[in-house]
Design an enzyme around this catalytic site. Structure first.
Site, mmCIF file in Angstrom:
data_model
loop_
_atom_site.group_PDB
_atom_site.id
_atom_site.type_symbol
_atom_site.label_atom_id
_atom_site.label_comp_id
_atom_site.label_asym_id
_atom_site.label_seq_id
_atom_site.Cartn_x
_atom_site.Cartn_y
_atom_site.Cartn_z
ATOM 1 C CD GLU A 14 38.332 33.386 -3.269
ATOM 2 O OE1 GLU A 14 38.383 33.463 -2.026
ATOM 3 O OE2 GLU A 14 38.279 34.372 -4.000
ATOM 4 C CB CYS A 39 37.537 29.610 -1.005
ATOM 5 S SG CYS A 39 38.369 28.583 0.201
#
Length: 174
Positions: free
Chosen positions: A44, A78
């Site tokens: 990610e 994130c």
């Protein structure tokens, strides 16, 4: 890199920068023969994470998941949920529950554990986020939140916005 060198590496879930994740993949790819199995790497590295709801979803559970996914750590992660797609049969309940959840979400000093939201990390983040709040007020429909205050710290109120199309800037930029 020590973890990536282990022949028993089965998988890794990484959250961080694109450059670091790409270097991890490169290391694994160059040394693929050393592993007992093909390692699974999940990364990610930012972007527009989303929530996609099915018409059979539980509206209350969905609303809690959206609030936590979007606003934990002030959304500065994130993996923050930054957009959602909610079926029309759920939308009225989810919309109300999100607005109620945001209204109840306390913001303040993180040393007070009753606060869910603290200040964003710095002036740069504050200016960027408050700029998106202004964009939302000018070009979309702000359903809840939308204010910011830098008089003492960089506090940005969690904001819930409805846009009509996937090409809107708020749907494309992180």
């Amino acid at each position: 890199n020590a973890v990536l060198a282990q022949p028993s590496l089965a998988g890794l879930h990484f959250t961080g920068s694109t450059g670091v994740f790409q270097s991890m993949w490169q290391t694994v790819g160059q040394t693929l023969a050393r592993y007992g199995q093909y390692p699974r790497l999940v990364g990610e590295t930012g972007g527009k994470d989303f929530v996609l709801a099915h018409p059979s979803a539980d509206a209350a559970a969905l609303s809690v998941a959206i609030l936590r996914g979007a606003f934990e750590y002030q959304g500065q992660k994130c993996s923050a949920a930054s957009r959602m797609y909610v079926p029309s049969n759920l939308w009225p309940r989810v919309r109300q529950q999100l607005a109620d959840g945001l209204a109840a979400m306390k913001m303040g000093d993180v040393r007070d554990f009753s606060n869910f939201v603290g200040a964003v990390i710095d002036r740069r983040a504050f200016d960027k986020i408050s700029g998106y709040q202004k964009l939302a007020k000018d070009t979309a429909k702000v359903l809840a939140g939308g204010s910011s205050d830098d008089s003492e710290g960089f506090f940005v109120e969690p904001t819930f916005v409805q846009v009509d199309g996937p090409k809107h800037r708020l749907m494309q930029e992180e």
